[in-house]
Design a protein around this motif. Sequence first.
Motif, short mmCIF file in Angstrom:
data_model
loop_
_atom_site.label_atom_id
_atom_site.label_comp_id
_atom_site.label_asym_id
_atom_site.label_seq_id
_atom_site.Cartn_x
_atom_site.Cartn_y
_atom_site.Cartn_z
N GLU A 37 33.59 -30.87 -10.89
CA GLU A 37 33.68 -30.48 -9.47
C GLU A 37 32.38 -30.79 -8.74
O GLU A 37 32.40 -31.11 -7.54
N ILE A 38 31.25 -30.68 -9.43
CA ILE A 38 29.96 -31.00 -8.81
C ILE A 38 29.87 -32.52 -8.60
O ILE A 38 29.42 -32.99 -7.56
N ALA A 39 30.33 -33.30 -9.59
CA ALA A 39 30.34 -34.76 -9.45
C ALA A 39 31.21 -35.18 -8.26
O ALA A 39 30.83 -36.07 -7.48
N ASN A 40 32.36 -34.50 -8.10
CA ASN A 40 33.25 -34.79 -6.98
C ASN A 40 32.61 -34.43 -5.65
O ASN A 40 32.74 -35.14 -4.66
N LYS A 41 31.92 -33.29 -5.64
CA LYS A 41 31.29 -32.80 -4.40
C LYS A 41 30.28 -33.81 -3.86
O LYS A 41 30.23 -34.08 -2.67
N GLY A 112 50.50 -35.89 -8.47
CA GLY A 112 51.40 -34.73 -8.57
C GLY A 112 50.87 -33.71 -9.54
O GLY A 112 50.99 -32.51 -9.33
N THR A 113 50.26 -34.18 -10.62
CA THR A 113 49.65 -33.26 -11.59
C THR A 113 48.24 -32.90 -11.13
O THR A 113 47.81 -31.76 -11.21
N TYR A 114 47.52 -33.93 -10.62
CA TYR A 114 46.16 -33.72 -10.11
C TYR A 114 46.16 -33.85 -8.60
O TYR A 114 46.80 -34.75 -8.05
N GLU A 115 45.43 -32.95 -7.93
CA GLU A 115 45.29 -33.02 -6.47
C GLU A 115 44.51 -34.27 -6.10
O GLU A 115 43.87 -34.90 -6.94
N LYS A 116 44.50 -34.58 -4.81
CA LYS A 116 43.81 -35.76 -4.32
C LYS A 116 42.34 -35.74 -4.73
O LYS A 116 41.66 -34.72 -4.57
N ASN A 117 41.87 -36.84 -5.27
CA ASN A 117 40.48 -37.03 -5.72
C ASN A 117 40.08 -36.23 -6.96
O ASN A 117 38.93 -36.27 -7.39
N LYS A 118 41.02 -35.49 -7.54
CA LYS A 118 40.69 -34.70 -8.73
C LYS A 118 40.90 -35.53 -10.00
O LYS A 118 41.76 -36.41 -10.05
N PHE A 119 40.12 -35.21 -11.03
CA PHE A 119 40.26 -35.89 -12.31
C PHE A 119 39.76 -34.99 -13.43
O PHE A 119 39.13 -33.96 -13.18
N ASP A 120 40.05 -35.37 -14.65
CA ASP A 120 39.55 -34.64 -15.81
C ASP A 120 39.17 -35.62 -16.90
O ASP A 120 39.69 -36.74 -16.95
N LEU A 121 38.24 -35.20 -17.73
CA LEU A 121 37.75 -36.04 -18.82
C LEU A 121 37.85 -35.30 -20.14
O LEU A 121 37.61 -34.10 -20.21
N ALA A 122 38.15 -36.04 -21.18
CA ALA A 122 38.09 -35.50 -22.55
C ALA A 122 37.54 -36.60 -23.44
O ALA A 122 37.71 -37.79 -23.18
N SER A 173 27.35 -26.10 0.26
CA SER A 173 27.71 -27.33 0.97
C SER A 173 26.66 -28.40 0.72
O SER A 173 25.53 -28.12 0.34
N LYS A 174 27.04 -29.65 0.96
CA LYS A 174 26.12 -30.78 0.76
C LYS A 174 24.85 -30.61 1.59
O LYS A 174 23.76 -30.91 1.16
N GLN A 175 25.04 -30.11 2.81
CA GLN A 175 23.93 -29.99 3.73
C GLN A 175 22.89 -28.97 3.25
O GLN A 175 21.69 -29.11 3.48
N ASN A 176 23.35 -27.91 2.58
CA ASN A 176 22.45 -26.83 2.17
C ASN A 176 21.81 -27.03 0.79
O ASN A 176 21.02 -26.21 0.37
N LEU A 177 22.18 -28.09 0.12
CA LEU A 177 21.63 -28.34 -1.21
C LEU A 177 20.57 -29.43 -1.15
O LEU A 177 20.84 -30.53 -0.69
N SER A 178 19.36 -29.10 -1.59
CA SER A 178 18.28 -30.09 -1.56
C SER A 178 18.56 -31.18 -2.60
O SER A 178 19.35 -31.00 -3.52
N LYS A 179 17.86 -32.31 -2.44
CA LYS A 179 18.03 -33.43 -3.37
C LYS A 179 17.65 -33.00 -4.79
O LYS A 179 18.30 -33.38 -5.76
N GLY A 180 16.61 -32.18 -4.89
CA GLY A 180 16.16 -31.70 -6.20
C GLY A 180 17.23 -30.89 -6.91
O GLY A 180 17.45 -31.06 -8.12
N ILE A 181 17.92 -30.00 -6.17
CA ILE A 181 18.99 -29.18 -6.76
C ILE A 181 20.16 -30.07 -7.16
O ILE A 181 20.73 -29.91 -8.23
N LYS A 182 20.51 -31.03 -6.32
CA LYS A 182 21.61 -31.96 -6.64
C LYS A 182 21.34 -32.69 -7.95
O LYS A 182 22.20 -32.79 -8.82
N ASN A 183 20.11 -33.21 -8.07
CA ASN A 183 19.74 -33.94 -9.28
C ASN A 183 19.78 -33.04 -10.51
O ASN A 183 20.19 -33.46 -11.59
N GLU A 184 19.34 -31.79 -10.33
CA GLU A 184 19.34 -30.84 -11.44
C GLU A 184 20.77 -30.51 -11.87
O GLU A 184 21.06 -30.43 -13.06
N LEU A 185 21.66 -30.34 -10.90
CA LEU A 185 23.05 -29.99 -11.20
C LEU A 185 23.78 -31.11 -11.94
O LEU A 185 24.67 -30.85 -12.74
#
Length: 224
Positions: A37-41, A112-122, A173-185
Amino acid sequence: RNFKNIGSFGSIFDLSQAKMKNPIIVSSTDGVGTKIEIANKFNKYNTIGIDLVAMCVNDLIVQGAKPIFFLDYIAIDKLKLNKVKKILDGIVKGCIESNCALVGGETAEMPGTYEKNKFDLAGFAVGVVEKKLLLKKNKIKNNDIVLAIPSSGLHSNGYTLLRHILKKNKINSKQNLSKGIKNELLKPTKIYVKEINNLNKKKLINGCANITGGGLINNLIRVI
């Protein structure tokens, strides 16, 4: 992926390449949880594949096994080649770092199984270890020294709680997250293959635990 071999129904690996006297096969399967979900965000997909490989191979090496091959499963609402290519790039990087072969996988388009832009990995990884080097509970004894190898960050655990904290503190939100936090996440999970395999080759480890979702308490008791 070896595109010359497309068409086969199963992947083949010649175990004789391992050159072991008494080889023991060790296998593991895992995903990356809600880190997706973070990668999607942030629309950033080139590291999530490294996480996928790491979560699988790090479970192999704590039993003394050397990863030999890996397979991936990607399920997505609608196939977007650029997005899937970035995910696969990360998987390839993870396999190179783990010195294991990416022998195959499956990409499933499931509207239909996954919402728009959603995905999963295994992921599914297989490793091999010489029988006498297999790390088991009975090797650990009183007065053994307990050592820890540092993590690279959050790895791929606890992201549901993490996302809840971000939302609760209104920094979701994207706007409230600094670049440093994004990279850490999105910092990829560390792959410990070389370090642990080298130590085990020299018979310096009696037991080993991969500290994942259960934390120190729930993971250490699995090997003691």
